[in-house]
Design a protein around this motif. Structure first.
Motif, PDB file in Angstrom:
ATOM      1  N   MET A   1       0.929  -1.198   0.079  1.00  0.00           N
ATOM      2  CA  MET A   1       0.092  -0.125   0.168  1.00  0.00           C
ATOM      3  C   MET A   1       0.935   1.226  -0.014  1.00  0.00           C
ATOM      4  SD  MET A   1      -3.049   1.211   2.653  1.00  0.00           S
ATOM      5  CE  MET A   1      -4.068  -0.358   2.234  1.00  0.00           C
ATOM      6  N   THR A   2       0.607   2.382  -0.802  1.00  0.00           N
ATOM      7  CA  THR A   2       1.269   3.355  -1.003  1.00  0.00           C
ATOM      8  C   THR A   2       0.431   4.582  -0.617  1.00  0.00           C
ATOM      9  OG1 THR A   2       2.708   2.437  -2.787  1.00  0.00           O
ATOM     10  CG2 THR A   2       2.815   4.943  -2.494  1.00  0.00           C
ATOM     11  N   ALA A   3       0.934   5.745   0.341  1.00  0.00           N
ATOM     12  CA  ALA A   3       0.201   6.577   0.684  1.00  0.00           C
ATOM     13  C   ALA A   3       1.129   7.784   0.101  1.00  0.00           C
ATOM     14  CB  ALA A   3      -0.027   6.685   2.120  1.00  0.00           C
ATOM     15  N   VAL A   4       0.461   8.790  -0.306  1.00  0.00           N
ATOM     16  CA  VAL A   4       1.085  10.076  -0.788  1.00  0.00           C
ATOM     17  C   VAL A   4       0.930  11.281  -0.045  1.00  0.00           C
ATOM     18  CG1 VAL A   4       1.898  11.452  -2.804  1.00  0.00           C
ATOM     19  CG2 VAL A   4       1.283   9.027  -3.024  1.00  0.00           C
TER      20      VAL A   4
ATOM     21  N   LYS B   1       7.052  13.131  -0.325  1.00  0.00           N
ATOM     22  CA  LYS B   1       7.328  11.848  -0.931  1.00  0.00           C
ATOM     23  C   LYS B   1       6.254  10.719  -0.668  1.00  0.00           C
ATOM     24  CE  LYS B   1      12.319  12.398  -1.495  1.00  0.00           C
ATOM     25  NZ  LYS B   1      13.598  12.063  -1.198  1.00  0.00           N
ATOM     26  N   ALA B   2       6.164   9.867  -1.703  1.00  0.00           N
ATOM     27  CA  ALA B   2       5.165   8.740  -1.560  1.00  0.00           C
ATOM     28  C   ALA B   2       5.782   7.715  -0.424  1.00  0.00           C
ATOM     29  CB  ALA B   2       4.927   7.949  -2.644  1.00  0.00           C
ATOM     30  N   VAL B   3       4.977   7.067   0.533  1.00  0.00           N
ATOM     31  CA  VAL B   3       5.391   6.282   1.487  1.00  0.00           C
ATOM     32  C   VAL B   3       4.659   4.882   1.503  1.00  0.00           C
ATOM     33  CG1 VAL B   3       5.331   5.761   4.046  1.00  0.00           C
ATOM     34  CG2 VAL B   3       5.681   8.332   3.416  1.00  0.00           C
ATOM     35  N   SER B   4       5.595   3.783   1.345  1.00  0.00           N
ATOM     36  CA  SER B   4       4.940   2.594   1.220  1.00  0.00           C
ATOM     37  C   SER B   4       5.121   1.613   2.310  1.00  0.00           C
ATOM     38  CB  SER B   4       5.599   1.925  -0.220  1.00  0.00           C
ATOM     39  OG  SER B   4       5.441   2.615  -1.254  1.00  0.00           O
TER      40      SER B   4
ATOM     41  N   THR C   1       3.607  -2.396   3.979  1.00  0.00           N
ATOM     42  CA  THR C   1       2.911  -3.620   3.782  1.00  0.00           C
ATOM     43  C   THR C   1       2.124  -4.068   5.088  1.00  0.00           C
ATOM     44  OG1 THR C   1       4.363  -4.525   2.244  1.00  0.00           O
ATOM     45  CG2 THR C   1       2.975  -5.981   3.109  1.00  0.00           C
TER      46      THR C   1
END
Length: 646
Positions: free
Chosen positions: A1-4, A9-12, A14
């Protein structure tokens, strides 16, 4: 899962997601978040990874049972309250789904515990532990294991102090209010509105309450090197048994077909439980829980149609530490001589420190009057009569195996075609009165079999001597029931407005009859004008005779009367062992109590008694509990006195 994040910057990351999806069939299991889950049908067994507790789930059921982590000792260690299992296995075995959790002890080096739970699709779960000494050296001292569990509910039923006690509600069911040392059998049961559950353990173990939950202590002995010791199995059943007596039979591995009436956690006992005891009234309030009687106790009595009046107002101090309190009342001075009512209703109001509770009971004291048996000639041959000064009955064997007359203070309460058999409504032939319906046997066939009448005497569990009439039908001709003998008993006590109806069946058919059915077949007419009569089932309202056709089921109490009469007839039976119903149309009113009997060849089986109470007091189910508890000795243990034969 990726949060922007905005302008960052995007944060990924699991994340593992799991959900339990089960139906009504199939077995499976595995890891789901912070739990291990084993599924068998609609039931699932859960092991919490954090505290090692287990519990059972079923769709729509709510209960308060859990199985705690094991404790080695003594003293008992808490090391497994947080320590995760070294290994968990889930697999199928026979009809069960098994969950095993293996733990290594640090407080007792060299010992391993395997916690085993077996879940069946019936809702039964078995729990036990296997303790292994992995070292080559045996233990120098005895090792113990404490298994503990929580078991709470809104209506616990307990084998307590030698009684079967109905705790009634969640407040009284709290384990803080009852002593685990007073549990006299190896089971507990809880009956909620939508769920019934029970727990049982090996009878060799004693239920303990070491702390908040309940517990069982297992003596493992000095475990030899490399040896494995298994504890006794504890069984939990969820929605497997709807009735407490069925679960009790499972736990005790013993089946008794007669279900006893439950005792109350706060009980009003009159005459030591004997509702027919003569002399002054002794009323006792008994508190079975671990709380003293503290507050006040008010006692009220009612005789006939008179309003009740207070006879006692007692102050109860906590310092007295009372588990029971009694009061004696002499009824002779207060009774209205013109009332004609010999029954008394007693109501207790206990105003405790925590809540107010009411209890009521019925007292029907015997008098010095005699039960008189007589024989006279009638239109259908000899008529056998019995009178106790307030009630009288009459029966003529030449007419049929029925009591065709029941009078109370001169008023007739039965509907019968005596002295001649005649058709009525659905029945042809029809006798009416008080009789029995024999399965597979018509009225015409009954007429062809030998019938007789004798005087009878029976003694109940309190030592009261009941006297009256026994009518016997010996079936010799009809093939379906050949070898069966039916004995119908109609019994009284001196001066008591109660008729006891009791039957026995002797089986000489040469066969075992495990599902024999016998039904009281009673035709009642509360007024000479049929349409003036009515019947009431408590909680369901009043039904008018002659105005409807209906088959209505009652639960232990049926109230019958007429607008033209002051007296009423109450029919009381033990509904845990019998099913009862009333049928009414525009011509007849009948009441039946069905008895299911198991007959060995050459054996005798007896029905539970049914009581017909006549008087002016309006009775409720709680008033007649002592009558529903009343039993008689087996007919094989007593000799009946025979004074006449026809």
């Amino acid at each position: 899962m990726t949060a922007v994040p905005v302008e960052q910057k995007a944060v990924s990351f699991t994340s593992k997601l799991s959900v339990l999806m089960k139906g009504t069939h199939g077995r499976f299991g595995g890891e789901a978040g912070e739990q291990w889950i084993a599924v068998n049908g609609a039931f699932s067994l859960h092991l919490d990874k954090l505290n090692n507790n287990m519990w059972i789930e079923y769709p729509g059921s709510h209960h308060s049972f859990w199985w705690n982590y094991p404790k080695l000792g003594k003293p008992f260690a808490e090391e497994f309250s947080k320590k995760q299992a070294k290994e968990v296995k889930i697999y199928a075995e026979g009809e069960s789904q098994v969950l095993e959790a293996l733990y290594e002890s640090e407080d007792f080096p060299g010992l391993e515990i395997k916690s085993v739970a077996k879940l069946f699709a019936s809702g039964i779960a078995e729990f036990y532990h296997e303790i292994c000494n992995t070292s080559s050296k045996g233990l120098e001292e005895n090792m113990y294991l404490l298994t503990s569990f929580g078991f709470f509910g809104n209506r616990l039923i307990l084998p307590y102090q030698g009684h079967y006690v109905d705790m009634g509600d969640a407040y009284s069911s709290d384990p803080n209010l009852w002593d685990s040392a007073q549990i006299t059998e190896n089971w507990l049961f809880n009956k909620d509105r939508n769920v019934g559950c029970g727990i049982c353990w090996d009878p060799s173990l004693k239920l303990l309450r070491p702390e908040y939950p309940l517990g069982l202590e297992h003596d493992l002995g000095r475990i030899s090197g490399g040896a494995v010791v298994r504890t006794k199995t504890t069984v939990f059943a969820l929605n497997t048994f709807a009735k407490w007596w069925d679960f009790r039979s499972f736990a005790r591995k013993l089946r008794n077909p007669v279900v006893p009436m439950l005792d109350d956690h706060l009980e009003l006992a009159l005459g030591g439980g004997n509702p027919f005891l003569a002399g002054p009234l002794n009323a006792e309030l008994i508190e079975r829980k671990m709380v003293p009687l503290a507050g006040s106790l008010e006692l009220y009595v009612q005789n006939g149609e008179n309003p009740e009046w207070k006879v006692a107002d007692m102050k109860l101090q906590r310092e007295q530490d009372l588990s029971s309190v009694s009061y004696e009342f002499s009824h002779g001075e207060k009774q209205d001589p013109g009332n004609g009512e010999s029954g008394w209703k007693v109501r207790a109001v206990y105003r405790g420190e925590d809540w107010v509770q009411e209890r009521s009971a019925l007292w029907l004291p015997q008098t010095e009057a005699a039960v008189v048996c007589g024989l006279e000639e009638g239109a259908a041959g000899p008529v056998y009569t019995v009178s106790n000064g307030i009630l009288s009955i009459a029966a003529a064997p030449g007419f049929g195996s029925v009591v065709h007359s029941l009078k109370h203070e001169g008023e007739e309460w039965l509907d019968s075609s005596y002295p001649e058999v005649a058709p009525r409504s659905w029945w042809n032939p029809w006798y009416g009165g008080l009789g029995v319906d024999i399965p597979g046997m018509s009225g015409f066939s009954r007429q062809q079999e030998p019938r007789s009448a004798t005087w009878a005497e029976r003694v109940d569990v309190h030592g009261n001597v009941w006297k009256g009439l026994r009518m016997t039908t010996v079936i010799e001709k009809q093939e379906a029931n050949r070898g069966i003998t039916i004995d119908q008993h109609y019994l009284m006590l001196p001066g008591v407005p109660v008729l006891c109806v009791l039957h026995s069946v002797t089986n000489e058919s040469g066969m075992v009859l495990p599902h024999y059915s016998l039904t009281d077949d009673n035709f009642i007419k509360p007024s000479p004008v049929f349409s003036e009569g009515w019947m009431e089932i408590p909680g369901e309202g009043r039904f008018l005779l002659g105005k409807l056709e209906a088959q209505l089921h009652s639960k232990g109490l049926l109230r019958i009367g007429a607008i033209s009469r002051h007296n009423m007839l109450h029919v009381v039976n033990n509904y845990d062992n019998q099913s009862s119903s009333a049928y009414v149309n525009n011509k007849v009113f009948s009441h039946g109590v069905n008895h299911h009997l198991s007959l060995l060849n050459g054996g005798i089986a007896e029905t539970q008694p049914t009581f017909l109470i006549l008087g002016r007091i309006d009775l409720n189910p709680e008033d007649v509990r002592d009558l529903q508890k009343l039993t008689f000795a087996s007919p094989t243990d007593e000799k009946e006195t025979l004074h006449a034969d026809h």
